[in-house]
Enzyme design. Sequence first.
Site, short mmCIF file in Angstrom:
data_model
loop_
_atom_site.label_atom_id
_atom_site.label_comp_id
_atom_site.label_asym_id
_atom_site.label_seq_id
_atom_site.Cartn_x
_atom_site.Cartn_y
_atom_site.Cartn_z
CG ASP A 26 9.58 -3.72 6.97
OD1 ASP A 26 9.23 -3.84 6.01
OD2 ASP A 26 8.76 -3.38 8.01
CG HIS A 68 4.32 9.34 3.87
ND1 HIS A 68 3.79 9.05 5.00
CD2 HIS A 68 4.97 8.08 3.44
CE1 HIS A 68 3.85 7.84 5.36
NE2 HIS A 68 4.70 7.23 4.52
CG ASP A 115 -0.13 0.16 2.63
OD1 ASP A 115 0.72 -0.75 2.58
OD2 ASP A 115 -0.54 0.70 3.34
CD GLU A 174 4.18 0.89 6.69
OE1 GLU A 174 5.22 1.23 7.50
OE2 GLU A 174 3.91 1.60 5.98
CD GLU A 175 2.69 4.09 4.12
OE1 GLU A 175 2.67 5.03 5.43
OE2 GLU A 175 3.82 4.05 3.53
ZN LIG Z 1 6.48 2.34 4.19
#
Ligand SMILES: [Zn+2]
Length: 483
Positions: free
Chosen positions: A214, A458, A122, A187-188
């Site tokens: 990760d 972002h 995502d 995740e977001e």
């Molecule tokens: Zn991320």
Amino acid sequence: MWKRIIYSILGIATVVVIVMIYNAMQFESLQLQEYPDSYVYDFDEDAAIERFAESLSYETVSREPGEVDEEAFEAFHEFLEASFPNVFGQLEVELVNDFSLLIRWEGVDTELDPLVLLAHQDVVPVESPDAWSHPPFAGEVVDGIVWGRGAVDNKNGVMGILEAVEIMLEEDFQPERTVKLAFGHDEEVGGMYGARKIADLLEERGVEPEFVLDEGGYITEGELPVERPVAVVGTAEKGILSLELVVSGRGGHSSMPPRQTAIGILSEAIYNLENNPFPASVSGAARDLFRYVGPEMSFAERVILSNLWLTEPVVIRMFEDSPASNAMLRTTAAPTMMQGSDKDNILPSEAKMVVNFRIMPGETIESVKEYVRRTIDDDRIEIRDHREYAFDPSPVSEAGTDQFDLVHQTIRQIYPDIYVAPFLMVAATDSRHFVELSDHVYRFTPADLNENEAEGFHAVDEQLRAEVYLRMIRFYQQLILNV
Ligand SMILES: [Zn+2]
């Protein structure tokens, strides 16, 4: 008498100086000196770049926990299946909670604990598409740069890992150790429906990963006073908590305000929080960072960083002025939302403020709440949880273990002329859901990001150079070969 005092002071000072210099000389480099050259498979680079660009055209946006744009994810899955026929044809592919992917590539020796590679499908929403130089969901490649939402966060991870596995399957390679790929879909917005469910499933099945990798730190240049770029590997992650401070029952007309208004009470609370920051220390992953980069600095800096028993307060002073490094040293408090009344002439009957905390490893949600209560010290203010979920900080994965060294070696095989160091992630990743499964959880994106790329998380104009993406594919190949 005076002579004796002066002599003893001089004596103590001499001893301290000798100890400090001795420590600085004992402060040995922890950078790997010898390791094999990289030996990964070649692949069709243009096709890989094209697939990566196309992956950015799927609008797999997360907005609220539990809300999924089903069509976008289904289309994305179809695209993945078509792009990676070996992965989807030969490996065990499971859908977890409908949209998260768990893929198992069996190793030669199934007795060995598996390697778990995480990434998330995502992306965050795009606020103002018109502000982008290239459309956020077009997947354009212009002059060697791949543009679009997800280019650095985190389709580069999903696609880079799948590409590496696909190439190796094509070569009939089988890993020594089982490799699991886990790609969450939320995740977001906390990962509670994706990565959390995958972690629960693995726990049920008794899986104990050798280590988990990760997204996270990356390779940066110029942030630390050393001559080479530094790859920072997150060995711990801060916790997250949002609290509401609420003052109620003080409405009325603004023509006759009380001596202290609801907003005044809240302002005083924030004033107190900002002027009494949480205690700072150079500990855990932050201390490990200095242990790894310190020896590569100038002699004066080595003296300071190798003698934290004495110099810690000085180091804290040096670093707390910058918000980025301050965040590595202490729990931070950031007021983010405030609400009063809707009218300019009405006192709010309830005034509210939300403060977002990022919790240092070693502290807990409870200890932070206690600190806030004590610091505000005002029973007119009610303190409530703002969200259903809050997260304690992660444990610190030790640096210098075989598992860490293996990641360290892999980084150097792909990026020979850099330093590697552990550090504390101040942002959150899906890896937090896996810390109960393994003592070795790392957060590292194998990419040497330039300023434009690093600012893309972002944000507007998210982008990644194609050459960096190709290095990521080599890194994941090398890692699988190494384990
Ligand atoms: Zn991320």
